[in-house]
Design a protein around this motif. Sequence first.
Motif, PDB file in Angstrom:
ATOM      1  N   ILE A  66       0.878  -1.185   0.000  1.00  0.00           N
ATOM      2  CA  ILE A  66       0.000   0.000   0.000  1.00  0.00           C
ATOM      3  C   ILE A  66       0.909   1.226   0.000  1.00  0.00           C
ATOM      4  CG2 ILE A  66      -1.902   1.161   1.189  1.00  0.00           C
ATOM      5  CD1 ILE A  66      -2.191  -1.800   2.582  1.00  0.00           C
ATOM      6  N   GLY A  67       0.973   1.918  -1.117  1.00  0.00           N
ATOM      7  CA  GLY A  67       1.861   3.073  -1.283  1.00  0.00           C
ATOM      8  C   GLY A  67       3.066   2.704  -2.115  1.00  0.00           C
ATOM      9  N   VAL A  68       2.971   2.937  -3.424  1.00  0.00           N
ATOM     10  CA  VAL A  68       3.997   2.442  -4.360  1.00  0.00           C
ATOM     11  C   VAL A  68       5.011   3.520  -4.732  1.00  0.00           C
ATOM     12  CG1 VAL A  68       4.326   1.566  -6.726  1.00  0.00           C
ATOM     13  CG2 VAL A  68       2.428   0.693  -5.317  1.00  0.00           C
ATOM     14  N   PHE A  69       4.532   4.762  -4.907  1.00  0.00           N
ATOM     15  CA  PHE A  69       5.356   5.858  -5.446  1.00  0.00           C
ATOM     16  C   PHE A  69       5.991   5.366  -6.764  1.00  0.00           C
ATOM     17  CE2 PHE A  69       9.255   8.780  -4.752  1.00  0.00           C
ATOM     18  CZ  PHE A  69       8.642   9.831  -5.394  1.00  0.00           C
ATOM     19  N   THR A  70       7.289   5.546  -6.967  1.00  0.00           N
ATOM     20  CA  THR A  70       7.884   5.121  -8.251  1.00  0.00           C
ATOM     21  C   THR A  70       8.279   3.643  -8.258  1.00  0.00           C
ATOM     22  OG1 THR A  70      10.047   5.879  -7.508  1.00  0.00           O
ATOM     23  CG2 THR A  70       8.730   7.433  -8.811  1.00  0.00           C
ATOM     24  N   TYR A  72      10.146   1.619  -5.792  1.00  0.00           N
ATOM     25  CA  TYR A  72      11.375   1.012  -5.246  1.00  0.00           C
ATOM     26  C   TYR A  72      11.052  -0.184  -4.339  1.00  0.00           C
ATOM     27  CZ  TYR A  72      16.225   0.664  -3.812  1.00  0.00           C
ATOM     28  OH  TYR A  72      17.510   0.201  -3.599  1.00  0.00           O
ATOM     29  N   SER A  73      10.173   0.023  -3.355  1.00  0.00           N
ATOM     30  CA  SER A  73       9.846  -1.098  -2.456  1.00  0.00           C
ATOM     31  C   SER A  73       9.093  -2.192  -3.205  1.00  0.00           C
ATOM     32  CB  SER A  73       9.031  -0.611  -1.256  1.00  0.00           C
ATOM     33  OG  SER A  73       7.877   0.089  -1.672  1.00  0.00           O
ATOM     34  N   LEU A  74       8.259  -1.795  -4.173  1.00  0.00           N
ATOM     35  CA  LEU A  74       7.522  -2.798  -4.957  1.00  0.00           C
ATOM     36  C   LEU A  74       8.482  -3.686  -5.736  1.00  0.00           C
ATOM     37  CD1 LEU A  74       4.883  -3.954  -6.068  1.00  0.00           C
ATOM     38  CD2 LEU A  74       4.962  -2.206  -7.858  1.00  0.00           C
ATOM     39  N   CYS A  90      -1.096  -1.052  -4.343  1.00  0.00           N
ATOM     40  CA  CYS A  90      -2.114   0.020  -4.363  1.00  0.00           C
ATOM     41  C   CYS A  90      -1.422   1.380  -4.448  1.00  0.00           C
ATOM     42  CB  CYS A  90      -2.926  -0.004  -3.078  1.00  0.00           C
ATOM     43  SG  CYS A  90      -3.565  -1.618  -2.620  1.00  0.00           S
ATOM     44  N   GLU A  91      -1.816   2.172  -5.439  1.00  0.00           N
ATOM     45  CA  GLU A  91      -1.235   3.510  -5.600  1.00  0.00           C
ATOM     46  C   GLU A  91      -2.288   4.443  -6.192  1.00  0.00           C
ATOM     47  OE1 GLU A  91       1.647   5.272  -4.801  1.00  0.00           O
ATOM     48  OE2 GLU A  91       0.491   6.869  -5.739  1.00  0.00           O
ATOM     49  N   ILE A  92      -2.374   5.645  -5.624  1.00  0.00           N
ATOM     50  CA  ILE A  92      -3.416   6.576  -6.079  1.00  0.00           C
ATOM     51  C   ILE A  92      -2.985   7.353  -7.324  1.00  0.00           C
ATOM     52  CG2 ILE A  92      -2.814   8.649  -4.743  1.00  0.00           C
ATOM     53  CD1 ILE A  92      -5.866   8.608  -3.879  1.00  0.00           C
ATOM     54  N   ASP A 119      -7.737   4.952  -4.813  1.00  0.00           N
ATOM     55  CA  ASP A 119      -7.636   5.079  -3.363  1.00  0.00           C
ATOM     56  C   ASP A 119      -7.487   3.670  -2.763  1.00  0.00           C
ATOM     57  OD1 ASP A 119      -8.280   5.238  -0.589  1.00  0.00           O
ATOM     58  OD2 ASP A 119      -9.239   7.159  -0.953  1.00  0.00           O
ATOM     59  N   ALA A 120      -6.451   3.478  -1.975  1.00  0.00           N
ATOM     60  CA  ALA A 120      -6.155   2.130  -1.473  1.00  0.00           C
ATOM     61  C   ALA A 120      -7.294   1.544  -0.636  1.00  0.00           C
ATOM     62  CB  ALA A 120      -4.863   2.153  -0.666  1.00  0.00           C
ATOM     63  N   ARG A 121      -8.072   2.420   0.026  1.00  0.00           N
ATOM     64  CA  ARG A 121      -9.180   1.865   0.840  1.00  0.00           C
ATOM     65  C   ARG A 121     -10.196   1.181  -0.067  1.00  0.00           C
ATOM     66  NH1 ARG A 121     -10.756   7.197   3.851  1.00  0.00           N
ATOM     67  NH2 ARG A 121     -10.278   7.829   1.747  1.00  0.00           N
ATOM     68  N   ILE A 142       2.739  -1.565   4.499  1.00  0.00           N
ATOM     69  CA  ILE A 142       1.973  -0.312   4.529  1.00  0.00           C
ATOM     70  C   ILE A 142       2.942   0.874   4.507  1.00  0.00           C
ATOM     71  CG2 ILE A 142       0.339   1.096   5.850  1.00  0.00           C
ATOM     72  CD1 ILE A 142      -0.764  -1.467   7.093  1.00  0.00           C
ATOM     73  N   ASP A 143       2.812   1.720   3.463  1.00  0.00           N
ATOM     74  CA  ASP A 143       3.699   2.883   3.325  1.00  0.00           C
ATOM     75  C   ASP A 143       2.991   3.972   2.521  1.00  0.00           C
ATOM     76  OD1 ASP A 143       5.935   4.487   3.428  1.00  0.00           O
ATOM     77  OD2 ASP A 143       6.963   3.520   1.762  1.00  0.00           O
ATOM     78  N   ALA A 144       1.734   4.277   2.900  1.00  0.00           N
ATOM     79  CA  ALA A 144       0.983   5.304   2.159  1.00  0.00           C
ATOM     80  C   ALA A 144       0.585   6.429   3.115  1.00  0.00           C
ATOM     81  CB  ALA A 144      -0.230   4.672   1.474  1.00  0.00           C
TER      82      ALA A 144
HETATM   83  C1  SAM Z   1       5.864   7.156   1.026  1.00  0.00           C
HETATM   84  S1  SAM Z   1       5.264   6.933  -0.585  1.00  0.00           S
HETATM   85  C2  SAM Z   1       5.591   5.245  -0.918  1.00  0.00           C
HETATM   86  C3  SAM Z   1       7.051   4.966  -1.146  1.00  0.00           C
HETATM   87  C4  SAM Z   1       7.301   3.621  -1.752  1.00  0.00           C
HETATM   88  N1  SAM Z   1       6.936   2.548  -0.853  1.00  0.00           N
HETATM   89  C5  SAM Z   1       8.751   3.483  -2.172  1.00  0.00           C
HETATM   90  O1  SAM Z   1       9.464   2.621  -1.702  1.00  0.00           O
HETATM   91  O2  SAM Z   1       9.194   4.296  -3.006  1.00  0.00           O
HETATM   92  C6  SAM Z   1       3.503   6.945  -0.335  1.00  0.00           C
HETATM   93  C7  SAM Z   1       2.688   6.688  -1.580  1.00  0.00           C
HETATM   94  O3  SAM Z   1       1.340   6.475  -1.187  1.00  0.00           O
HETATM   95  C8  SAM Z   1       0.506   7.013  -2.179  1.00  0.00           C
HETATM   96  N2  SAM Z   1      -0.812   7.278  -1.584  1.00  0.00           N
HETATM   97  C9  SAM Z   1      -1.169   8.294  -0.775  1.00  0.00           C
HETATM   98  N3  SAM Z   1      -2.450   8.201  -0.431  1.00  0.00           N
HETATM   99  C10 SAM Z   1      -2.939   7.103  -1.043  1.00  0.00           C
HETATM  100  C11 SAM Z   1      -4.207   6.472  -1.072  1.00  0.00           C
HETATM  101  N4  SAM Z   1      -5.243   6.965  -0.395  1.00  0.00           N
HETATM  102  N5  SAM Z   1      -4.340   5.343  -1.810  1.00  0.00           N
HETATM  103  C12 SAM Z   1      -3.280   4.824  -2.481  1.00  0.00           C
HETATM  104  N6  SAM Z   1      -2.052   5.381  -2.485  1.00  0.00           N
HETATM  105  C13 SAM Z   1      -1.881   6.502  -1.779  1.00  0.00           C
HETATM  106  C14 SAM Z   1       1.214   8.262  -2.637  1.00  0.00           C
HETATM  107  O4  SAM Z   1       0.763   8.654  -3.924  1.00  0.00           O
HETATM  108  C15 SAM Z   1       2.669   7.812  -2.595  1.00  0.00           C
HETATM  109  O5  SAM Z   1       3.086   7.342  -3.846  1.00  0.00           O
END
Ligand code: SAM
Length: 220
Positions: A66-70, A72-74, A90-92, A119-121, A142-144
């Motif tokens: 949950i929270g992919v960004f670009t 790296y962790s994925l 999951c990524e918004i 939205d991840a929810r 979980i990292d969002a």
């Molecule tokens: C801290 S970053 C994740 C970093 C990632 N794990 C990495 O290793 O690069 C948080 C991510 O969560 C996403 N995000 C924020 N709110 C969200 C939501 N409600 N649903 C899904 N993704 C969400 C953001 O767009 C962002 O890409």
Amino acid sequence: MRIQVDLSKELQDYVTASSLREPQILAELREYTSALPLHLLQISPEQGQFLRVLVSALRVRKAVEIGVFTGYSLLCTALALPPTGTVVACEISEEWAAIAIDHCKRAGVADRVDVRVGDARVTLDALLAEPGARGSFDFVFIDADKENYEAYYEAGLELLRPGGLVLVDNVLWKGAVIDDEAQDDETRALRAFNAKVRDDDRVDLSMLPFADGLTFALKR
Ligand SMILES: C[S@@+](CC[C@H](N)C(=O)[O-])C[C@H]1O[C@@H](n2cnc3c(N)ncnc32)[C@H](O)[C@@H]1O
């Protein structure tokens, strides 16, 4: 007396020099991400390596991120999965999800990755409604957005099998969790989340002061 190493910059550099093995594709993704204004959202390469070892050691076959960004962790998780393994991510942001997918393709692990934009929810509710999904996952990262950690944790616990692990990033929030002056929504949410997990007898628990704080919650 507790032995607690004070991690100076020099000692952190030593840790990196003594242990970091970053595959070329991850180094390229990190380089690409470093040019973006929000590059600090990405987990560190040391955390990424930790994630790869963890996913591998736990023999994870089905994961959720949950929270992919670009990505790296994925990509760390995908590289550590067996060839038949999968990670639902999951990524918004469509834009960031596309960067992540592109790098997973270049790494040859796109078939292990199921990126769901939104939205991840909502994504997690839909996943929970899929036949056979409930109780079938081994690992949730979980990292969002911090305000929704509690919702992600609850959904994660429902998706996990007994013995599955929830790993939660940023639980120390650069120390703000103990700063009484910090009363913003994210910090308050993290304090409430940490207190909830502490008292949750559905899990075995460990909070690791590594990077920005990582909580391990093992579903009983
Ligand atoms: C801290 S970053 C994740 C970093 C990632 N794990 C990495 O290793 O690069 C948080 C991510 O969560 C996403 N995000 C924020 N709110 C969200 C939501 N409600 N649903 C899904 N993704 C969400 C953001 O767009 C962002 O890409």
